[in-house]
Design an enzyme around this catalytic site. Structure first.
Site, PDB file in Angstrom:
ATOM      1  N   LYS A 116      34.257  44.210  27.002  1.00 53.13           N
ATOM      2  CA  LYS A 116      34.935  44.965  28.172  1.00 53.13           C
ATOM      3  C   LYS A 116      36.351  44.339  28.034  1.00 53.13           C
ATOM      4  CE  LYS A 116      35.000  44.296  33.322  1.00 53.13           C
ATOM      5  NZ  LYS A 116      34.572  44.079  34.551  1.00 53.13           N
TER       6      LYS A 116
ATOM      7  N   ASP B 249      41.993  43.943  36.813  1.00 53.29           N
ATOM      8  CA  ASP B 249      40.833  44.585  37.661  1.00 53.29           C
ATOM      9  C   ASP B 249      41.319  44.367  39.148  1.00 53.29           C
ATOM     10  OD1 ASP B 249      38.788  45.705  39.016  1.00 53.29           O
ATOM     11  OD2 ASP B 249      37.280  44.273  38.229  1.00 53.29           O
TER      12      ASP B 249
ATOM     13  N   LYS C  96      40.183  44.938  45.816  1.00 56.54           N
ATOM     14  CA  LYS C  96      39.898  43.500  45.992  1.00 56.54           C
ATOM     15  C   LYS C  96      40.610  42.801  46.946  1.00 56.54           C
ATOM     16  CE  LYS C  96      38.167  42.459  41.161  1.00 56.54           C
ATOM     17  NZ  LYS C  96      36.598  42.417  41.570  1.00 56.54           N
TER      18      LYS C  96
ATOM     19  N   ASP D 131      40.098  39.713  33.064  1.00 57.91           N
ATOM     20  CA  ASP D 131      38.799  40.827  33.013  1.00 57.91           C
ATOM     21  C   ASP D 131      38.564  41.326  31.457  1.00 57.91           C
ATOM     22  OD1 ASP D 131      36.425  41.523  34.388  1.00 57.91           O
ATOM     23  OD2 ASP D 131      37.692  43.244  35.172  1.00 57.91           O
TER      24      ASP D 131
ATOM     25  N   ASP E 238      35.129  49.228  42.194  1.00 58.25           N
ATOM     26  CA  ASP E 238      35.457  47.883  41.689  1.00 58.25           C
ATOM     27  C   ASP E 238      34.106  47.746  40.836  1.00 58.25           C
ATOM     28  OD1 ASP E 238      36.423  45.225  41.184  1.00 58.25           O
ATOM     29  OD2 ASP E 238      35.786  44.406  43.031  1.00 58.25           O
TER      30      ASP E 238
ATOM     31  N   GLU F  98      33.494  48.527  37.828  1.00 61.63           N
ATOM     32  CA  GLU F  98      33.824  49.477  36.850  1.00 61.63           C
ATOM     33  C   GLU F  98      33.927  49.152  35.411  1.00 61.63           C
ATOM     34  OE1 GLU F  98      35.546  47.006  37.975  1.00 61.63           O
ATOM     35  OE2 GLU F  98      36.136  46.135  36.095  1.00 61.63           O
TER      36      GLU F  98
ATOM     37  N   ARG G 149      31.023  48.347  34.065  1.00 67.75           N
ATOM     38  CA  ARG G 149      29.784  48.891  33.441  1.00 67.75           C
ATOM     39  C   ARG G 149      29.978  50.468  33.184  1.00 67.75           C
ATOM     40  NH1 ARG G 149      26.577  47.392  39.123  1.00 67.75           N
ATOM     41  NH2 ARG G 149      28.036  45.710  38.705  1.00 67.75           N
TER      42      ARG G 149
HETATM   43  N1  BES Z   1      35.458  41.993  37.049  1.00 65.46           N
HETATM   44  C1  BES Z   1      34.693  41.880  38.373  1.00 65.46           C
HETATM   45  C2  BES Z   1      33.721  40.703  38.359  1.00 65.46           C
HETATM   46  C3  BES Z   1      34.141  39.210  38.410  1.00 65.46           C
HETATM   47  C4  BES Z   1      34.459  38.968  39.644  1.00 65.46           C
HETATM   48  C5  BES Z   1      34.317  38.454  37.285  1.00 65.46           C
HETATM   49  C6  BES Z   1      34.778  37.780  39.917  1.00 65.46           C
HETATM   50  C7  BES Z   1      34.680  37.171  37.450  1.00 65.46           C
HETATM   51  C8  BES Z   1      35.037  36.717  39.019  1.00 65.46           C
HETATM   52  C9  BES Z   1      33.898  43.399  38.164  1.00 65.46           C
HETATM   53  O1  BES Z   1      34.523  44.310  37.777  1.00 65.46           O
HETATM   54  C10 BES Z   1      33.653  43.473  39.667  1.00 65.46           C
HETATM   55  O2  BES Z   1      34.433  43.579  40.413  1.00 65.46           O
HETATM   56  N2  BES Z   1      32.288  43.483  40.021  1.00 65.46           N
HETATM   57  C11 BES Z   1      32.036  43.537  41.539  1.00 65.46           C
HETATM   58  C12 BES Z   1      30.859  44.288  41.351  1.00 65.46           C
HETATM   59  C13 BES Z   1      30.235  44.496  42.871  1.00 65.46           C
HETATM   60  C14 BES Z   1      31.196  45.712  42.994  1.00 65.46           C
HETATM   61  C15 BES Z   1      28.952  45.555  42.628  1.00 65.46           C
HETATM   62  C16 BES Z   1      31.675  42.092  41.814  1.00 65.46           C
HETATM   63  O3  BES Z   1      31.085  41.286  41.173  1.00 65.46           O
HETATM   64  O4  BES Z   1      32.042  41.591  43.009  1.00 65.46           O
HETATM   65 ZN    ZN Z   2      36.054  43.973  36.408  1.00 56.53          ZN
HETATM   66 MG    MG Z   3      35.715  45.230  39.202  1.00 60.25          MG
END
Ligand code: BES
Ligand code: ZN
Ligand code: MG
Length: 493
Positions: free
Chosen positions: A258, A263, A270, A281, A340, A342, A344
């Site tokens: 990834k 992000d 966010k 990210d 968010d 994204e 996956r």
């Molecule tokens: N890149 C983030 C995951 C992340 C968050 C990594 C904080 C490290 C620290 C990912 O793209 C994301 O935003 N995931 C969301 C998923 C949710 C919307 C189902 C998350 O973890 O909040």
């Molecule tokens: Zn992300």
């Molecule tokens: Mg995200």
């Protein structure tokens, strides 16, 4: 920064250096070589050991001055010999090199025998620790003093394998490369920047690198990746690296990363706190680049393909909306319920493309996929999931070998129920507030078919850990490079 590590069959007392390092396990008895070092320091070493209350506990040390050709000698406690594992060697070496930096030593010698570096795994781990412990990232300091890195030359004296030292150098440099790439901010580390790194690594023997742009991806039917990329002005890239170091007809092992260079969350924006960290990210992609760099240097006899999907996730008038439905490369339809989630989406296309084009014998993906993995495991381990017990065993074995921790989470069928969509095949969210990391895993599983596959959610490990000592005080860790190189290498044997 450690510039060079040489091996010399001479004894430690006869090599010129700013600092000589020797080790002692509980019991504190002096070896023959340590007695020679003691005479270089006119007996100061044995006095210091006796008088300072030095107890050889792990990480404790005493230092004495020597003479004009061997300026200082430090004895480090290595603790209980039976408890001293390779990761302790890596940890101790990092402490040692940090002390050496404090004393501004430019040349250091390491008395190999005293740390048991005659054993290959210990030699490799110790040398990795020296390189990783000395790592710093000062590129954006304008002050010359702060920017300057003092190169250190290390000579390992006594019985140590030059081949292991060279491997440690290649791996240490590759982890450092992964850290560097990740530490650059998003205005520098763009998808194009990652592609250029891949091209540079790919100049090595047996490599081919292909870069696809947004249009190419759209034409290929990568609707999920393009859905994320459509909101970003910064050009997206799919980066493909083929390494053919093995037999021509052999199917490759695949690494998928990834590479979200920033992000923001997209329309599902966010919150502001710590949003700067979302420059990290793309750490999954730097793990992949790090491994490919180690492969380029060490040329293992096998075939490996690396696929990185890279874009920003931005809000804007062209960004995808919650509720949008996209079609992935493998034909599955996905309802976007949160822009968010994204990572996956991007991986859905990269994984199914890799499976379709290369039919790999095994595949591992690396992604900072969920904040939930931090809630589950903290900065102590990645969360791993997979569809194949044998490959999972290999991952766990390499985790034990390298000290890069993994913890397996289940992918019971019931979890797949949670990602069913009312209107499309699947949705990019699981059950609210439940098993967020596993929801990511079962989502990705929809795109790998029967290919033996492991997903590594590295969101807690890619930055944040500051221990053991070989982890940096701040910034990216380069997590994953060591575990994966070990796994690949074990596949050849
Ligand atoms: N890149 C983030 C995951 C992340 C968050 C990594 C904080 C490290 C620290 C990912 O793209 C994301 O935003 N995931 C969301 C998923 C949710 C919307 C189902 C998350 O973890 O909040
Ligand atoms: Zn992300
Ligand atoms: Mg995200």
């Amino acid at each position: 920064m450690v510039k060079e590590i040489k091996v010399s069959s001479k004894s430690a007392d006869s090599v010129k250096a700013d600092l000589c390092i020797t080790g002692m396990f509980d019991g504190k008895s002096m070896s023959k070589d340590q007695k020679s070092l003691d005479s270089v320091c006119s007996g100061a070493l044995s006095s210091a050991v006796e008088l300072s209350g030095f107890d050889a506990k792990f990480g404790k040390s005493v230092q004495v001055f020597g003479n004009s050709s061997l300026k200082r000698v430090s004895v480090y406690g290595a603790g209980d010999k039976a408890e001293f594992k390779t990761d302790n060697a890596r940890d101790l070496a990092a402490m040692i090199v940090k002390d050496a930096q404090k004393h501004e030593a430019k040349s250091i010698t390491v008395d190999a025998g005293s740390f048991g570096l005659n054993r290959d795994a210990f030699c490799q781990a110790f040398c990795e620790g020296l390189i990783l412990g000395a790592y710093s990232f000062n590129e954006y300091k304008s002050d010359k003093k702060e920017k300057k890195v003092t190169p250190i030359t290390v000579t390992v004296t006594g019985n140590a394998s030059a081949a292991m030292v060279n491997k440690a150098l290649a791996i240490g440099d590759s982890v450092s490369l992964a850290r560097d790439v990740s530490n650059h901010p998003a205005n520098i580390a763009t998808p194009t920047f990652l592609a250029n790194h891949a091209k540079r690594i790919g100049k090595a023997k047996n490599f081919k690198v292909k870069i696809l742009d947004y249009k190419d991806c759209k034409k290929l039917g990568m609707g999920a990746f393009c859905g994320v990329a459509q909101g970003a002005k910064e050009p997206a890239k799919a980066i493909i690296m083929e390494y053919m170091g093995g037999e021509k007809g052999d199917k490759p092992f695949a690494l998928v990363g990834k590479g979200l260079t920033f992000d923001s969350g997209g329309i599902s924006l966010k919150p502001g706190a710590k949003m700067d960290e979302m420059k990290f990210d793309m750490c999954g992609s730097s793990t992949v680049l790090g491994v490919m760099n180690a492969i380029a240097e060490l040329q293992p006899k096998m075939n490996v393909v690396a696929v990185i999907g890279s874009t920003e996730n931005m809000p804007g008038s062209n960004a995808q909306r919650p509720g949008d439905i996209v079609t992935a490369y493998n034909g599955k339809t996905i309802e976007i319920l949160n822009t968010d989630a994204e990572g996956r989406l991007l991986l859905a296309d990269m994984l199914s493309y890799t499976v379709d084009k290369y039919k790999p014998v095994g595949m591992i993906d690396f992604a900072t996929l969920t904040g939930a993995v931090l809630i589950a495991l903290g900065h102590k381990s990645s969360g791993v999931m997979g569809n194949n017990d044998d490959l999972m065993k290999e991952v766990k074995k390499s985790s034990d070998n390298t000290g890069e921790r993994v913890w397996e989470l289940p992918m019971w069928e019931e979890y797949s129920e949670d990602i069913k969509s009312k209107i499309a095949d699947i949705k990019n969210l699981g059950a609210p507030m439940q098993a967020g990391t596993i929801a990511g895993g079962v989502f990705l599983q929809e795109f790998v078919g029967d290919t033996p596959w492991v997903h590594m959610d590295i969101a807690g490990m890619a930055w944040g850990p500051t221990k053991p000592s070989y982890q940096p005080k701040n910034g990216a860790t380069g997590y994953g490079v060591r575990i994966v190189y070990d796994l690949l290498e074990n596949r050849i044997k």
